[in-house]
Design a protein around this motif. Structure first.
Motif, mmCIF file in Angstrom:
data_model
loop_
_atom_site.group_PDB
_atom_site.id
_atom_site.type_symbol
_atom_site.label_atom_id
_atom_site.label_comp_id
_atom_site.label_asym_id
_atom_site.label_seq_id
_atom_site.Cartn_x
_atom_site.Cartn_y
_atom_site.Cartn_z
ATOM 1 N N LEU A 1 0.722 -1.572 -0.326
ATOM 2 C CA LEU A 1 0.260 -0.124 0.825
ATOM 3 C C LEU A 1 1.073 1.425 -0.064
ATOM 4 N N ILE A 2 2.266 0.839 0.304
ATOM 5 C CA ILE A 2 2.894 2.777 0.709
ATOM 6 C C ILE A 2 4.367 2.125 0.165
ATOM 7 N N PRO A 3 4.200 1.626 -1.608
ATOM 8 C CA PRO A 3 5.441 1.260 -1.763
ATOM 9 C C PRO A 3 6.773 2.292 -1.526
ATOM 10 N N THR A 4 8.005 1.747 -1.579
ATOM 11 C CA THR A 4 9.382 2.294 -0.823
ATOM 12 C C THR A 4 9.563 3.252 -1.681
ATOM 13 N N ASP A 5 9.859 4.667 -2.188
ATOM 14 C CA ASP A 5 10.823 5.306 -3.885
ATOM 15 C C ASP A 5 11.855 4.865 -4.253
ATOM 16 N N ALA A 6 11.049 4.765 -5.746
ATOM 17 C CA ALA A 6 12.080 4.003 -6.595
ATOM 18 C C ALA A 6 13.309 4.540 -6.612
ATOM 19 N N LYS A 7 12.884 5.601 -6.509
ATOM 20 C CA LYS A 7 14.144 6.600 -7.162
ATOM 21 C C LYS A 7 15.067 6.088 -5.916
ATOM 22 N N LEU A 8 14.791 6.358 -4.589
ATOM 23 C CA LEU A 8 15.387 6.503 -3.447
ATOM 24 C C LEU A 8 17.017 6.188 -3.332
ATOM 25 N N ASP A 9 17.006 4.585 -3.609
ATOM 26 C CA ASP A 9 18.092 3.787 -3.539
ATOM 27 C C ASP A 9 19.076 5.052 -4.904
ATOM 28 N N VAL A 10 18.684 4.980 -5.811
ATOM 29 C CA VAL A 10 19.616 5.745 -6.796
ATOM 30 C C VAL A 10 20.401 7.309 -6.209
ATOM 31 N N ARG A 11 19.706 8.003 -4.818
ATOM 32 C CA ARG A 11 19.353 9.359 -5.042
ATOM 33 C C ARG A 11 20.643 9.031 -3.516
ATOM 34 N N PHE A 12 20.281 7.762 -3.040
ATOM 35 C CA PHE A 12 20.910 8.413 -2.105
ATOM 36 C C PHE A 12 22.948 7.237 -1.991
ATOM 37 N N ASP A 13 22.736 6.043 -3.174
ATOM 38 C CA ASP A 13 23.906 6.060 -3.529
ATOM 39 C C ASP A 13 24.564 7.130 -4.574
ATOM 40 N N GLU A 14 24.270 7.747 -4.899
ATOM 41 C CA GLU A 14 24.880 8.605 -5.405
ATOM 42 C C GLU A 14 25.220 10.281 -4.675
ATOM 43 N N ALA A 15 24.589 10.037 -3.769
ATOM 44 C CA ALA A 15 25.070 11.390 -1.816
ATOM 45 C C ALA A 15 26.064 10.656 -1.792
ATOM 46 N N VAL A 16 26.286 9.336 -1.168
ATOM 47 C CA VAL A 16 27.502 8.369 -0.479
ATOM 48 C C VAL A 16 28.367 8.786 -1.689
ATOM 49 N N THR A 17 28.104 7.922 -2.826
ATOM 50 C CA THR A 17 29.371 7.962 -3.628
ATOM 51 C C THR A 17 29.834 9.760 -3.183
ATOM 52 N N LEU A 18 28.890 10.663 -3.233
ATOM 53 C CA LEU A 18 29.939 11.945 -3.560
ATOM 54 C C LEU A 18 30.318 12.552 -2.592
ATOM 55 N N LEU A 19 29.896 11.758 -1.447
ATOM 56 C CA LEU A 19 30.353 11.881 0.175
ATOM 57 C C LEU A 19 31.748 11.467 0.333
ATOM 58 N N ALA A 20 31.808 10.052 -0.050
ATOM 59 C CA ALA A 20 33.316 9.760 -0.078
ATOM 60 C C ALA A 20 34.465 9.996 -1.069
ATOM 61 N N GLY A 21 34.195 11.457 -1.742
ATOM 62 C CA GLY A 21 35.333 12.253 -2.329
ATOM 63 C C GLY A 21 35.598 13.507 -1.298
ATOM 64 N N ILE A 22 34.679 12.601 -0.121
ATOM 65 C CA ILE A 22 35.437 14.326 0.982
ATOM 66 C C ILE A 22 36.010 13.052 2.163
ATOM 67 N N ASP A 23 34.495 12.661 2.582
ATOM 68 C CA ASP A 23 35.176 12.015 3.839
ATOM 69 C C ASP A 23 34.504 10.168 3.511
ATOM 70 N N PRO A 24 36.030 9.091 2.631
ATOM 71 C CA PRO A 24 35.632 7.898 2.478
ATOM 72 C C PRO A 24 34.948 6.952 3.726
ATOM 73 N N VAL A 25 35.616 7.439 4.804
ATOM 74 C CA VAL A 25 35.634 6.366 6.147
ATOM 75 C C VAL A 25 34.587 6.982 6.489
ATOM 76 N N PHE A 26 33.333 7.736 6.469
ATOM 77 C CA PHE A 26 31.896 8.330 7.141
ATOM 78 C C PHE A 26 30.872 7.582 5.791
ATOM 79 N N ALA A 27 31.720 7.559 4.113
ATOM 80 C CA ALA A 27 30.857 7.348 3.421
ATOM 81 C C ALA A 27 31.022 5.673 4.320
ATOM 82 N N PHE A 28 31.592 5.072 3.881
ATOM 83 C CA PHE A 28 31.939 3.441 3.774
ATOM 84 C C PHE A 28 30.655 2.928 5.142
ATOM 85 N N GLU A 29 30.728 3.910 6.474
ATOM 86 C CA GLU A 29 29.732 3.692 7.278
ATOM 87 C C GLU A 29 28.471 3.569 6.822
ATOM 88 N N LEU A 30 28.106 4.398 6.025
ATOM 89 C CA LEU A 30 26.437 4.835 5.505
ATOM 90 C C LEU A 30 26.426 3.674 4.387
#
Length: 205
Positions: free
Chosen positions: A88-117
């Motif tokens: 009834l309340i499906p997840t946003d189909a684009k959420l996983d893509v957005r989150f992965d892109e944000a974490v990938t960008l964060l890895a360029g600044i703080d790779p350890v924190f990005a790994f934890e997320l």
């Protein structure tokens, strides 16, 4: 007067050097400001999606647990109810893509924190798959409810720590706002009871 002229002549070679130093300092500060703003932008993207995942795991679970505590749902039926909510309340189909892109960008600044997320957004899918395997198997469904409650309890602590850490790195204001969001999980039952009462559903076990 002669001394003043001599002093000015002495300083003339210094002025260009001062200009270079000041220019370099301004460029450095400007670059530092841009880097900090970009970091905050990336953190905001990751935090927004992480809060959405946390909401699905924590808040929806608290609501359905409240119904079970009222005796409206049996332990054996809990996996079915969770599956129904997911439909009834499906997840946003684009959420996983957005989150992965944000974490990938964060890895360029703080790779350890990005790994934890990384991959924290996949917890709901993991639970869905595990639950589907148990649905319709009687005693297994009851055991699955117990297992899922333990896993969600652990995940809730993990998600709370993650969103608070991201928020703290973003800014003090965002950190305070997220603290307030995290605190609301204890009040889901209080907010759900009036709604159930308005539907004529008893809210006392």
């Amino acid at each position: 007067m002669a001394d003043l002229v001599a002093f000015k002549e002495l300083l003339q070679p210094v002025f260009p050097l001062l200009g270079v130093v000041v220019g370099a300092a301004m460029t450095g500060f400007g670059q530092l400001y841009k880097t900090r703003q970009e970091r905050k932008r990336i953190l905001a993207l990751a935090l927004s999606d992480l809060l959405e995942v946390r909401h699905r795991v924590v808040t929806l679970n608290a609501g359905i647990r409240h119904l079970q505590e009222l005796g409206k749902i049996s332990a054996a039926d809990m996996p079915h109810c969770r599956n129904l909510i997911n439909q009834l309340i499906p997840t946003d189909a684009k959420l996983d893509v957005r989150f992965d892109e944000a974490v990938t960008l964060l890895a360029g600044i703080d790779p350890v924190f990005a790994f934890e997320l990384r991959s924290k957004n996949l917890f709901p899918q993991f639970m869905n798959g595990l639950r589907l395997m148990a649905t319709g198997h009687g005693d297994v469904s009851v055991v699955m409810d117990t297992v899922e409650n333990k896993l969600i309890e652990f995940a809730t602590t993990n998600f709370d720590e993650a969103v608070l850490r991201v928020a703290k790195q973003h800014s003090r204001k965002v950190y305070r706002d997220v603290q307030a969001v995290v605190a609301t999980k204890e009040k889901v039952g209080e907010r759900l009871s009036p709604f159930l009462s308005s539907l004529g559903i008893a809210t006392s076990a």
